[in-house]
Design a protein around this motif. Structure first.
Motif, PDB file in Angstrom:
ATOM      1  N   SER A   1       0.372  -4.202  -3.775  1.00 38.39           N
ATOM      2  CA  SER A   1      -0.161  -3.512  -2.595  1.00 38.39           C
ATOM      3  C   SER A   1      -1.664  -3.275  -2.720  1.00 38.39           C
ATOM      4  CB  SER A   1       0.554  -2.178  -2.385  1.00 38.39           C
ATOM      5  OG  SER A   1       1.928  -2.378  -2.160  1.00 38.39           O
ATOM      6  N   GLY A   2      -2.118  -2.923  -3.909  1.00 38.37           N
ATOM      7  CA  GLY A   2      -3.544  -2.714  -4.123  1.00 38.37           C
ATOM      8  C   GLY A   2      -4.335  -3.988  -3.910  1.00 38.37           C
ATOM      9  N   LEU A   3      -3.818  -5.104  -4.409  1.00 45.48           N
ATOM     10  CA  LEU A   3      -4.496  -6.393  -4.218  1.00 45.48           C
ATOM     11  C   LEU A   3      -4.512  -6.783  -2.745  1.00 45.48           C
ATOM     12  CD1 LEU A   3      -5.823  -8.934  -5.364  1.00 45.48           C
ATOM     13  CD2 LEU A   3      -3.515  -9.889  -5.711  1.00 45.48           C
ATOM     14  N   LEU A   4      -3.384  -6.595  -2.073  1.00 40.67           N
ATOM     15  CA  LEU A   4      -3.326  -6.892  -0.638  1.00 40.67           C
ATOM     16  C   LEU A   4      -4.313  -6.024   0.135  1.00 40.67           C
ATOM     17  CD1 LEU A   4      -1.960  -8.331   1.750  1.00 40.67           C
ATOM     18  CD2 LEU A   4      -0.225  -6.521   1.742  1.00 40.67           C
ATOM     19  N   GLY A   5      -4.381  -4.736  -0.207  1.00 48.74           N
ATOM     20  CA  GLY A   5      -5.313  -3.841   0.460  1.00 48.74           C
ATOM     21  C   GLY A   5      -6.759  -4.223   0.206  1.00 48.74           C
ATOM     22  N   TYR A   6      -7.066  -4.639  -1.014  1.00 50.01           N
ATOM     23  CA  TYR A   6      -8.444  -5.016  -1.322  1.00 50.01           C
ATOM     24  C   TYR A   6      -8.853  -6.282  -0.567  1.00 50.01           C
ATOM     25  CZ  TYR A   6     -12.709  -5.859  -3.951  1.00 50.01           C
ATOM     26  OH  TYR A   6     -14.021  -6.067  -4.285  1.00 50.01           O
ATOM     27  N   LEU A   7      -7.959  -7.241  -0.474  1.00 40.43           N
ATOM     28  CA  LEU A   7      -8.270  -8.469   0.260  1.00 40.43           C
ATOM     29  C   LEU A   7      -8.472  -8.180   1.747  1.00 40.43           C
ATOM     30  CD1 LEU A   7      -5.810 -10.991  -1.456  1.00 40.43           C
ATOM     31  CD2 LEU A   7      -8.273 -10.758  -1.825  1.00 40.43           C
ATOM     32  N   LEU A   8      -7.620  -7.332   2.297  1.00 41.37           N
ATOM     33  CA  LEU A   8      -7.739  -7.003   3.720  1.00 41.37           C
ATOM     34  C   LEU A   8      -8.931  -6.105   4.005  1.00 41.37           C
ATOM     35  CD1 LEU A   8      -4.007  -6.378   4.689  1.00 41.37           C
ATOM     36  CD2 LEU A   8      -5.428  -8.326   5.307  1.00 41.37           C
ATOM     37  N   SER A   9      -9.409  -5.396   2.992  1.00 41.52           N
ATOM     38  CA  SER A   9     -10.518  -4.474   3.215  1.00 41.52           C
ATOM     39  C   SER A   9     -11.777  -5.193   3.674  1.00 41.52           C
ATOM     40  CB  SER A   9     -10.813  -3.686   1.935  1.00 41.52           C
ATOM     41  OG  SER A   9     -11.342  -4.533   0.918  1.00 41.52           O
ATOM     42  N   TYR A  10     -11.928  -6.463   3.301  1.00 39.49           N
ATOM     43  CA  TYR A  10     -13.103  -7.212   3.734  1.00 39.49           C
ATOM     44  C   TYR A  10     -13.099  -7.414   5.251  1.00 39.49           C
ATOM     45  CZ  TYR A  10     -14.546  -8.224  -1.035  1.00 39.49           C
ATOM     46  OH  TYR A  10     -14.997  -8.101  -2.333  1.00 39.49           O
ATOM     47  N   LEU A  11     -11.902  -7.428   5.848  1.00 36.22           N
ATOM     48  CA  LEU A  11     -11.811  -7.526   7.300  1.00 36.22           C
ATOM     49  C   LEU A  11     -11.881  -6.150   7.958  1.00 36.22           C
ATOM     50  CD1 LEU A  11      -8.902 -10.126   7.653  1.00 36.22           C
ATOM     51  CD2 LEU A  11     -11.342 -10.554   7.956  1.00 36.22           C
ATOM     52  N   VAL A  12     -11.245  -5.174   7.339  1.00 46.30           N
ATOM     53  CA  VAL A  12     -11.109  -3.863   7.963  1.00 46.30           C
ATOM     54  C   VAL A  12     -12.410  -3.072   7.913  1.00 46.30           C
ATOM     55  CG1 VAL A  12      -9.907  -1.651   7.823  1.00 46.30           C
ATOM     56  CG2 VAL A  12      -8.644  -3.775   7.502  1.00 46.30           C
ATOM     57  N   VAL A  13     -13.076  -3.076   6.769  1.00 43.52           N
ATOM     58  CA  VAL A  13     -14.238  -2.216   6.569  1.00 43.52           C
ATOM     59  C   VAL A  13     -15.406  -2.627   7.452  1.00 43.52           C
ATOM     60  CG1 VAL A  13     -16.016  -1.590   4.882  1.00 43.52           C
ATOM     61  CG2 VAL A  13     -13.605  -1.504   4.246  1.00 43.52           C
ATOM     62  N   ARG A  14     -15.578  -3.902   7.671  1.00 43.61           N
ATOM     63  CA  ARG A  14     -16.747  -4.383   8.416  1.00 43.61           C
ATOM     64  C   ARG A  14     -16.655  -4.114   9.913  1.00 43.61           C
ATOM     65  NH1 ARG A  14     -18.464 -10.265   5.850  1.00 43.61           N
ATOM     66  NH2 ARG A  14     -18.832  -9.538   3.712  1.00 43.61           N
ATOM     67  N   GLY A  15     -15.460  -3.974  10.437  1.00 43.43           N
ATOM     68  CA  GLY A  15     -15.301  -3.846  11.878  1.00 43.43           C
ATOM     69  C   GLY A  15     -15.488  -2.420  12.380  1.00 43.43           C
ATOM     70  N   ALA A  16     -15.613  -2.306  13.696  1.00 40.63           N
ATOM     71  CA  ALA A  16     -15.633  -0.990  14.340  1.00 40.63           C
ATOM     72  C   ALA A  16     -14.199  -0.475  14.467  1.00 40.63           C
ATOM     73  CB  ALA A  16     -16.296  -1.103  15.705  1.00 40.63           C
ATOM     74  N   ASP A  17     -14.045   0.742  15.018  1.00 44.93           N
ATOM     75  CA  ASP A  17     -12.729   1.377  15.071  1.00 44.93           C
ATOM     76  C   ASP A  17     -11.713   0.537  15.838  1.00 44.93           C
ATOM     77  OD1 ASP A  17     -13.548   3.462  13.537  1.00 44.93           O
ATOM     78  OD2 ASP A  17     -13.945   4.815  15.201  1.00 44.93           O
ATOM     79  N   LEU A  18     -12.101   0.004  16.996  1.00 42.07           N
ATOM     80  CA  LEU A  18     -11.172  -0.799  17.784  1.00 42.07           C
ATOM     81  C   LEU A  18     -10.787  -2.071  17.039  1.00 42.07           C
ATOM     82  CD1 LEU A  18      -9.628  -1.159  20.413  1.00 42.07           C
ATOM     83  CD2 LEU A  18     -11.656  -2.254  21.394  1.00 42.07           C
ATOM     84  N   THR A  19     -11.750  -2.677  16.360  1.00 43.97           N
ATOM     85  CA  THR A  19     -11.457  -3.872  15.561  1.00 43.97           C
ATOM     86  C   THR A  19     -10.486  -3.552  14.438  1.00 43.97           C
ATOM     87  OG1 THR A  19     -13.695  -4.670  16.029  1.00 43.97           O
ATOM     88  CG2 THR A  19     -12.500  -5.741  14.239  1.00 43.97           C
ATOM     89  N   ARG A  20     -10.689  -2.420  13.795  1.00 39.78           N
ATOM     90  CA  ARG A  20      -9.800  -2.012  12.708  1.00 39.78           C
ATOM     91  C   ARG A  20      -8.382  -1.794  13.225  1.00 39.78           C
ATOM     92  NH1 ARG A  20     -13.899   2.491  10.059  1.00 39.78           N
ATOM     93  NH2 ARG A  20     -15.335   1.011   9.082  1.00 39.78           N
TER      94      ARG A  20
END
Length: 320
Positions: A96-115
């Motif tokens: 789960s930690g690895l999955l979260g870290y990989l997805l964080s590159y998509l989630v962190v960069r976006g705005a709230d609606l994108t997230r």
């Protein structure tokens, strides 16, 4: 009338009383041990969401992706390989930690609606993947045949839920203390600063995106441990554990308890699941209607959740 002020010593006593009250349910509620185990597990799940939403300010409504990933990781490991419970927890945390870290590159960069869109999309995709791989995951029938070895080689998981309760209590307490340690560290204070003013933290040279990615990965890892606990204590993994409804449910729990307050997730889980169980017993046909009325009333009357309402009546020594 001024709100009473609680000193740090009073807060420690209240904290100790909270965990002692949870532990005492082993003796006081012997017929509700399964429910109490699930309350603690969902409380840990809500705490993991609070790390991302309440402390880091990462808007996410697809956290069940990590909860379900941890549940399937621990369940599949026990089903096809290794049934030692603590190994299953560690494996679920890593996956789960690895999955979260990989997805964080998509989630962190976006705005709230994108997230919102990304987290919902990932949750739905993983749900469909689990459904398609029915030969491995069991599909809509769930992953069955999960047998967990005795805890420490001594304590078998019994039908009454006694071992499951003690095991869940110990793991949830340990993970909660670990999360509290992280959030009270300089890293946790930096997350608070990012949540309050991202531009200001960037201006003083703080690596904002790196800290947010790490916070999201940690949040995902804790959610995975909660999912693994549910899989191990029930010895079953249902496909709903990775569905969007589970994400919505834990978000309701956190909002009910109060975001950004650490104990909000635990308090919210206790209130939500006890009321859920009470309404289901009282009116099996229309219990969701009454639960909805209760949640609406709780949100309207208790701004900031239950912990927010308590904070308006009780001040800590820091407020002085």
């Amino acid at each position: 009338m001024k709100a009473p002020i609680l000193s740090p010593a009073h807060l420690r006593i209240a904290e100790l009383a909270f965990w002692l009250a949870l532990a005492s349910s082993f003796f006081l509620l012997p017929d509700k041990l399964t429910l109490m185990s699930q309350i603690m597990i969902f409380g840990l799940f809500a705490v993991s969401l609070d790390m991302a939403l309440g402390y880091a300010g990462i808007l996410t409504v697809g956290h069940a992706a990590f909860f379900g990933a941890g549940a399937y990781a621990a369940g599949l490991l026990a089903r096809y390989g290794w049934s030692e419970p603590f190994t299953g927890l560690a494996f679920a945390l890593a996956v789960s930690g690895l999955l979260g870290y990989l997805l964080s590159y998509l989630v962190v960069r976006g705005a709230d609606l994108t997230r919102l869109m990304i987290t919902i999309g990932v949750c739905v995709l993983l749900y469909e993947l689990a459904n398609r791989l029915s030969g491995i995951t069991g599909g809509t029938d769930g992953l069955q045949g999960v047998v967990i070895a005795p805890v420490l080689g001594l304590f078998d998981f019994d039908l009454y839920g006694k071992t499951a309760f003690c095991y869940a209590f110990a793991v949830v307490l340990a993970m909660f203390l670990l999360v509290r340690l992280v959030l009270r560290s300089p890293f946790g204070l930096a997350l608070r600063g990012i949540h309050d003013s991202r531009k200001r933290m960037t201006a003083i040279g703080s690596p904002v995106e790196a800290r947010l990615r790490m916070a999201y990965a940690m949040s995902a890892a804790v959610a995975g441990v909660a999912g693994a606990l549910l899989a191990q204590t029930t010895q079953f993994v249902g496909i709903e554990s990775i569905g969007f409804n589970r994400s919505a449910e834990v978000l309701i729990i956190l909002v009910l308890g109060g975001t950004g307050r650490l104990y909000g997730g635990m308090i919210g889980a206790i209130v939500y699941m006890l009321v859920h169980d009470w309404f289901a017993d009282m009116n099996p046909q229309y219990w969701m209607f009454w639960l909805g009325i209760f949640l609406i009333a709780a949100v309207m009357l208790g701004r900031g959740g239950i912990m927010g309402a308590l904070s308006r009546f009780v001040r800590t020594g820091k407020a002085r």
